[in-house]
Structure formats: C-alpha cells, structure tokens
Scaffold this motif. Structure first.
Motif, PDB file in Angstrom:
ATOM      1  N   GLY A 157     -93.321  27.482  16.331  1.00 12.24           N
ATOM      2  CA  GLY A 157     -91.946  27.086  16.092  1.00 12.24           C
ATOM      3  C   GLY A 157     -91.036  27.379  17.266  1.00 12.24           C
ATOM      4  O   GLY A 157     -91.458  27.894  18.322  1.00 12.24           O
ATOM      5  N   VAL A 158     -89.766  27.069  17.090  1.00 14.63           N
ATOM      6  CA  VAL A 158     -88.795  27.212  18.173  1.00 14.63           C
ATOM      7  C   VAL A 158     -88.580  28.670  18.571  1.00 14.63           C
ATOM      8  O   VAL A 158     -88.067  28.939  19.662  1.00 14.63           O
ATOM      9  N   ASP A 159     -88.977  29.619  17.703  1.00 10.83           N
ATOM     10  CA  ASP A 159     -88.869  31.029  18.069  1.00 10.83           C
ATOM     11  C   ASP A 159     -90.032  31.480  18.954  1.00 10.83           C
ATOM     12  O   ASP A 159     -90.035  32.611  19.455  1.00 10.83           O
ATOM     13  N   GLY A 160     -91.021  30.608  19.126  1.00  2.80           N
ATOM     14  CA  GLY A 160     -92.149  30.914  19.993  1.00  2.80           C
ATOM     15  C   GLY A 160     -93.207  31.799  19.370  1.00  2.80           C
ATOM     16  O   GLY A 160     -94.207  32.112  20.038  1.00  2.80           O
TER      17      GLY A 160
ATOM     18  N   ALA B 151     -84.040  20.665  15.448  1.00  3.46           N
ATOM     19  CA  ALA B 151     -84.079  20.301  16.864  1.00  3.46           C
ATOM     20  C   ALA B 151     -84.366  21.547  17.691  1.00  3.46           C
ATOM     21  O   ALA B 151     -83.911  22.650  17.351  1.00  3.46           O
ATOM     22  N   GLY B 152     -85.128  21.374  18.769  1.00  9.02           N
ATOM     23  CA  GLY B 152     -85.407  22.516  19.624  1.00  9.02           C
ATOM     24  C   GLY B 152     -86.713  22.349  20.370  1.00  9.02           C
ATOM     25  O   GLY B 152     -87.352  21.297  20.324  1.00  9.02           O
ATOM     26  N   THR B 153     -87.104  23.403  21.039  1.00  5.16           N
ATOM     27  CA  THR B 153     -88.338  23.392  21.814  1.00  5.16           C
ATOM     28  C   THR B 153     -89.448  24.071  21.027  1.00  5.16           C
ATOM     29  O   THR B 153     -89.327  25.236  20.625  1.00  5.16           O
ATOM     30  N   TYR B 154     -90.529  23.338  20.818  1.00  8.25           N
ATOM     31  CA  TYR B 154     -91.712  23.850  20.127  1.00  8.25           C
ATOM     32  C   TYR B 154     -92.802  24.085  21.174  1.00  8.25           C
ATOM     33  O   TYR B 154     -92.694  23.631  22.323  1.00  8.25           O
ATOM     34  N   PHE B 155     -93.860  24.766  20.760  1.00 11.58           N
ATOM     35  CA  PHE B 155     -94.883  25.163  21.723  1.00 11.58           C
ATOM     36  C   PHE B 155     -96.271  24.826  21.179  1.00 11.58           C
ATOM     37  O   PHE B 155     -96.554  25.005  19.991  1.00 11.58           O
ATOM     38  N   LEU B 156     -97.125  24.324  22.074  1.00 14.93           N
ATOM     39  CA  LEU B 156     -98.516  24.022  21.744  1.00 14.93           C
ATOM     40  C   LEU B 156     -99.415  24.938  22.569  1.00 14.93           C
ATOM     41  O   LEU B 156     -99.394  24.890  23.806  1.00 14.93           O
TER      42      LEU B 156
ATOM     43  N   ASN C 298     -99.735  30.038  32.743  1.00 12.13           N
ATOM     44  CA  ASN C 298     -99.046  29.367  31.631  1.00 12.13           C
ATOM     45  C   ASN C 298     -99.641  29.826  30.308  1.00 12.13           C
ATOM     46  O   ASN C 298     -99.843  29.048  29.396  1.00 12.13           O
ATOM     47  N   ASP C 299     -99.934  31.141  30.228  1.00 15.46           N
ATOM     48  CA  ASP C 299    -100.685  31.678  29.088  1.00 15.46           C
ATOM     49  C   ASP C 299     -99.809  32.089  27.917  1.00 15.46           C
ATOM     50  O   ASP C 299    -100.330  32.474  26.862  1.00 15.46           O
ATOM     51  N   ASP C 300     -98.491  32.029  28.074  1.00 10.99           N
ATOM     52  CA  ASP C 300     -97.628  32.449  26.976  1.00 10.99           C
ATOM     53  C   ASP C 300     -96.372  31.578  26.960  1.00 10.99           C
ATOM     54  O   ASP C 300     -96.164  30.714  27.822  1.00 10.99           O
ATOM     55  N   VAL C 301     -95.535  31.804  25.959  1.00  9.76           N
ATOM     56  CA  VAL C 301     -94.337  30.995  25.772  1.00  9.76           C
ATOM     57  C   VAL C 301     -93.400  31.104  26.974  1.00  9.76           C
ATOM     58  O   VAL C 301     -92.767  30.119  27.377  1.00  9.76           O
TER      59      VAL C 301
END
Length: 542
Positions: free
Chosen positions: A90-93, A123-128, A25-28
C-alpha cells in the motif's frame, strides 16, 4: 537465457522500451519508479535479493500486473525449480495488499503468476516487490508489466461490509445482482447470496476472479471459490468449482423468466479475500436466433449457419443434426453447446463433432463445465458440425470464431524463406513432416518487449482447462533466432511453466527483449520431433 538489454542508443530509450532496474532497489526507500503502461526489467538472483518498483495510481484506477519469469528466462528459473513472486504494498509502503507466487497459487511450482486486477482504494504511490518464490533456490531475469485495465461496467459493491458475515448469507437476504461486476469480500466459511431476475429467455455467464488475484491483504491462504446457480425454488441448476485455475464460472441458457439466485461459497482452503463476480446477460431478443430447419440429418445436407447465431433445435435418437459453416484456414472454431446442465429445457447431453467436406472428423478439445468444443481449421472451405444424442431433447448451439490467422506457405524452414505475421499479428501453420520447422520474421526495436503466444495442444499448467487447446497434437517449442541462426530465447512445453495465470489460453508464451533493433525470426517446432497434419498451431505477437 533471455537476451539482456533494454533502452535505446544515442537519443535514449525508444518508446515502449523496458526500464532496467538500478541497484540498489531492495526496499521502498530505493524503489524504482515505473509508470503505468511501462515494463520493468530486472534480476532476482536468490532469496537475499529483492527489487522494489513504485507505481503511482489514481483513486479507483484499475491495473493488471504481469510477471514474466519462466516466459522470459525459462532456463534460469527452471534450473532453480523456481519462479518470481510479486507483492503489492500500500501507499504506506508496509501494508501487504496482494501477494502472488507459485507456492501460494498452488497450481504449478514454476509457473508465472500475475495479478489479474487491482483497484486502487486511494490515490498515491503503491509498491511492487519482486522476489524469488522459493527463498533457498536460485532465480533469474524477469519482466514486470503494469497496465491499465477495466472491469465490466457497471460496478456494484456488496452491501455487506468487508470482514462481516451474516447479512447476505441466505436466499432470504440475497442482494440484488445486475449485469456488470460485483466487487465483494468473502469471509472464511460464509456464503454470499445474490438474486437476479430475467424477463425473457436468456444466456447468462457468471465468472469469479479471486484466485488469480493472489493472497488478499496478508491472509493465510487464497480464496478458492465455488459457485451455484439456483432457481426460485432453490433447486440447483448448475454448480462449478474450477474453470480459470481455481476461479469458478457458470454459463447456461435460462428458458424460464423469473428470479434466480447465485451463491458464492468456498470450495477448499481457509482464505478470506476480495473477489469480483462478473455477470453477463444476453436476452434472447438481443441475439440472432436461428431455428433448426429440417431436413438436416446427413452429411451434405447441413443447415447453413452464421457466426454468433444462436441455433435453437430439438433432436431424437438416430436422427443427427448437421450444420454447415464456411471458414478460412487458420481459423479457430469455438462452439458453445447448451444441453443437459447448461440449458434449462434440455434432458440429454449432445455428442458434437466437426467434419470436413470429405466427412473426416477433425481433432478437437472440449470443456465439460462450460460445454465448449474447439477446433483449429487446416484449410479454407465448408465444415459441418454434427450433433447427435441418445435421448430426445432440446438444445442450442452457437458457432463462434476466434481471430483467424494467415496460413503459412512452405517452404519456410530457413530465414531466407521465413513467413510473416498478418496485420493482426497472427500466423498459422502445421509441423507436418519429419524435421519440419517453421520460421516467421518480425521486426523489433531495441529494449521494447515482444510477447508471443502459441495456441496448439493443452499442455500443463493448463489452468484454463475448460477453454484451452484446439485439437492440435503439437507440443510447440518457440525459439527466437537471428538471421545467422543464433538462438536468443527459447521456451519448452515439457517444463510446463511458460504461461501466466492471467493469460491461460495459449499452450505457452515467450517474452523476448531485443538486444538491438532489427529483424528477428520466431521458430516453431515440435519439442519431441513429432509431426503430422494435426500438429497445427496459431501464433500471436504483441
């Protein structure tokens, strides 16, 4: 080492259970989906490792992100002199929206650093992305909690566009500020000016949030703010640099109706970034105002006051004022003092202390910028607040009480005699004798995180230095044990790391992930074996 585990047995994970990472799970592209309200559990071993979590947000949704590294696995993180860092993409990863880590935060090398709030621009998917903060050092286990939060309404938005300066950089171009939250953007070396008007004498509180939100959109530094409060003639009434870590705050009593200004500037560093300026207004007519009633000049003659009443008074040298308040053992008394610098009509600084019925002065902690005095009360009864001054002056005083806790009942040094948390999830006590330890029983569900906070001494990292500490001398160590005494988790104050940047009031905190459902025991002791009647504490469980 924190207890590993998570998830339930048999029928699957229990409600609220932490979600264990699933490598890779090391990247978007391989990110683990984490719902808002859920907690992720993983390990970042060193600079070659990263964990990425995906979080779906709606437009304008506001979240807070808590990172438990040293609060969860202090032994491993401190062994590497390290801490976890979190980057919000951001949502673009790829676009870096926020970055938070102890190195850029600049307070304590191994401290947990959170994101106080993030408001989704779309709205969208963000990444931590979770990593070790110091790439050449080892890491450890962590918990990552994402929760909805809110900003004080109504929201305002700075009219000067982000990245632009010169449109509100002086009193003549100040933007109107109303009670609520102003969301704005600061450009390095500029100033933002805001004007507000009060129709009657009022208490005002201004709080900045920027440093606790980390580095903004890939900038080279955090924004370290400085605040000034000015009257209509541009005379500075109050200025502040730091209260909540590097975030500024000003609280004062304005006795003259009219127009005032708040100036947002930069103390240090070169950071550009977004910020939130929260403005709280309490007009005098909305408060319970209590005038001072003489005579109240000696111990035993104190004027009775209630919690949250604003006492308006005047004083002369050699003639102290006493006020009486009735409290419960385990209460945390919190005094707001409005005098020179925090009261527009005051000409002197008050000397304030709290005494018990025998006249003994209780140990306390104070804050000079927000003018607070905090005391942890050892027993139920009447207490007297004494106010004195070397100069004649007006002043105001507000006595407040933080949520109380049921005092311990000795003996509680063994599992069989362990105390319990009250319905509010709190307990209070003291390490009063040689060899004393206090145990409190709690029930936990496999994999569902439990977080404890201990309020005692003001130990490093001490980022909320204006507000933390309650006069205790205790350097608390927290341990979680099983009924047979097996230790499952521990945090020590001497390492100075067991706090999060979004929750700086406790002396230290401990996050625990139960390996099985059942009853556990939280142990409180002094790390160095010290003891005394002033080695007091309050515990909270959440």
């Amino acid at each position: 080492m924190a207890a590993c585990g998570g998830g339930g047995g048999g029928g699957g994970a229990a409600p609220g259970a932490a979600l264990n990472e699933s490598e890779p799970n090391d990247d978007v592209a391989t990110a683990e989906l984490l719902a808002v309200g859920q907690t992720g559990h993983g390990t970042v071993a060193d600079g070659s490792d990263a964990d990425v979590w995906a979080v779906a947000l709606t437009l304008d949704e506001v979240i807070t992100v808590e990172v438990f590294g040293n609060r969860f696995d202090q032994a491993a993180w401190s062994a590497g002199t390290n801490s976890p860092s979190v980057t919000l993409l951001g949502v673009d990863g790829t676009s870096e929206l926020r970055r938070q880590g102890a190195n850029s935060f600049g307070w304590h090398t191994e401290q947990d650093t959170d994101l106080l709030f993030f408001r989704a621009p779309a709205a969208g998917t963000y990444f931590l992305r979770m990593e070790v903060d110091i790439t050449h050092a080892t890491g450890g286990e962590y918990l990552l909690a994402v929760r909805d939060t809110s900003l004080v309404a109504p929201l305002q938005f700075e009219l000067e566009p982000a990245g632009v300066f010169g449109l509100n950089d002086a009193d003549t171009t100040a933007e109107t500020l109303a009670p609520g939250t102003m969301l704005a953007h600061f450009v390095d070396d500029e100033q933002d000016w805001y004007a507000f008007t009060i129709a009657e004498p009022s208490l005002v509180l201004f709080t900045m949030s920027s440093h606790r939100n980390g580095v903004f959109e890939g900038d080279d530094d955090v924004f370290d703010p400085a605040l000034q409060l000015l009257d209509s003639s541009l005379a500075v009434l109050r200025a502040n640099d730091d209260v909540f870590y590097l975030d500024s705050a000003i609280r004062t009593f304005l006795s003259t109706p009219g127009t005032y200004f708040v100036q947002v500037a930069e103390c240090c560093g070169t950071g550009d970034g977004g910020y939130a300026l929260e403005y709280q207004l309490e007009p005098l007519s909305s408060l319970t105002e209590t005038p001072e009633i003489e005579p109240n000049d000696a111990l035993g003659t104190g004027q009775s006051v209630g919690f949250d009443e604003l006492v308006s008074a005047s004083i002369v040298p050699g003639n102290p004022d006493y006020y009486t308040v009735t409290c419960n053992g385990g209460d945390r008394l919190w005094l707001e003092i409005y005098d020179l610098g925090t009261h527009q009509g005051a000409s002197a600084t008050m000397d304030v202390l709290v005494r018990d019925a025998l006249g003994t002065t209780l140990p306390s902690d104070t804050g000079s910028e927000l003018r607070t005095l905090r005391v942890l009360l050892p027993a139920t009864g009447a207490y007297e607040v004494r106010v004195a001054s070397n100069l004649a002056s007006d002043y105001a005083l507000r006595v407040r009480r933080l949520p109380g806790a049921n005092p311990e009942s000795e003996p509680n040094d063994a599992a069989a005699d362990a105390g319990a948390f009250d319905l509010g999830g709190r307990s209070a006590g003291a390490i009063a004798s040689v060899g004393d330890v206090d145990l409190f029983a709690f029930d936990a569900v496999r994999g569902v995180p439990v977080v404890f906070a201990c309020f005692a001494d003001n130990v490093a990292p001490d980022g909320y230095f204006e507000l933390n500490g309650f006069g205790s001398a205790l350097d608390p160590v927290l341990r979680v044990r099983t009924a047979d005494g097996t230790q499952l988790a521990e945090v020590l104050p001497s390492l100075g790391t067991a706090l999060g940047s979004s929750d700086g009031l406790p002396t230290l905190s401990l996050a625990f992930l139960p390996p099985a459902s059942g009853t556990y025991y939280l142990e409180v002791a002094d790390e160095f074996g010290n003891f005394g009647t002033d080695f007091t504490y309050v515990l909270e469980i959440r």
